[in-house]
Motif scaffolding. Structure first.
Motif, short mmCIF file in Angstrom:
data_model
loop_
_atom_site.label_atom_id
_atom_site.label_comp_id
_atom_site.label_asym_id
_atom_site.label_seq_id
_atom_site.Cartn_x
_atom_site.Cartn_y
_atom_site.Cartn_z
N TRP A 70 0.83 -1.21 0.00
CA TRP A 70 0.00 0.00 0.00
C TRP A 70 0.87 1.27 0.00
O TRP A 70 0.50 2.27 -0.63
N ALA A 71 1.98 1.22 0.70
CA ALA A 71 2.89 2.38 0.69
C ALA A 71 3.43 2.59 -0.73
O ALA A 71 3.53 3.73 -1.21
N PHE A 72 3.79 1.52 -1.40
CA PHE A 72 4.26 1.63 -2.79
C PHE A 72 3.14 2.17 -3.68
O PHE A 72 3.37 3.04 -4.52
N ALA A 73 1.92 1.65 -3.47
CA ALA A 73 0.78 2.09 -4.29
C ALA A 73 0.48 3.57 -4.08
O ALA A 73 0.02 4.25 -5.00
N GLY A 74 0.74 4.09 -2.92
CA GLY A 74 0.53 5.51 -2.67
C GLY A 74 1.65 6.38 -3.19
O GLY A 74 1.43 7.51 -3.63
N LEU A 75 2.88 5.87 -3.14
CA LEU A 75 4.04 6.66 -3.53
C LEU A 75 4.28 6.65 -5.04
O LEU A 75 4.76 7.64 -5.60
N TRP A 76 3.94 5.58 -5.70
CA TRP A 76 4.24 5.45 -7.12
C TRP A 76 3.55 6.51 -7.99
O TRP A 76 4.19 7.11 -8.85
N PRO A 77 2.25 6.80 -7.80
CA PRO A 77 1.63 7.86 -8.62
C PRO A 77 2.28 9.23 -8.41
O PRO A 77 2.46 10.00 -9.36
#
Length: 101
Positions: A70-77
């Motif tokens: 979830w942290a990756f999903a939030g940071l990637w955009p």
């Protein structure tokens, strides 16, 4: 160009604007320097966001831990948006760039 002459009140307003602009020290410095001051915050931010995204992606793949994913999903955009802004800045012609950026 055949513009009509300015009225007395328009000339007064124009002189007032010019006087205020001459008093602005930041504008005077920009006009004297002849080049735009480059900001290095955006490339630094893109680099750090990219490194953090890559790290979270690798850790998320290796561990399958939902908070990491979830942290990756939030940071990637955010990384993609900032990278796109940087790409737009790099491809913008020099004479078109806004001095306020």
């Amino acid at each position: 160009m055949d513009d009509p002459p300015l009225s007395l009140s328009e000339r007064f307003i124009l002189k007032d604007i010019e006087r205020r602009l001459r008093r602005d020290p930041r504008l005077r410095h920009r006009m004297r320097s002849g080049h735009r001051v480059r900001s290095y915050w955006l490339p630094l931010a893109v680099t750090l966001l990219g490194a953090a995204s890559l790290f979270l992606m690798v850790v998320g793949i290796r561990t399958s831990d939902p908070p990491v994913i979830w942290a990756f999903a939030g940071l990637w955009p955010l990384t993609l948006v900032q990278g796109f802004r940087l790409l737009c800045r790099w491809t913008e012609p020099e004479h078109v760039r806004s001095p306020l950026r």
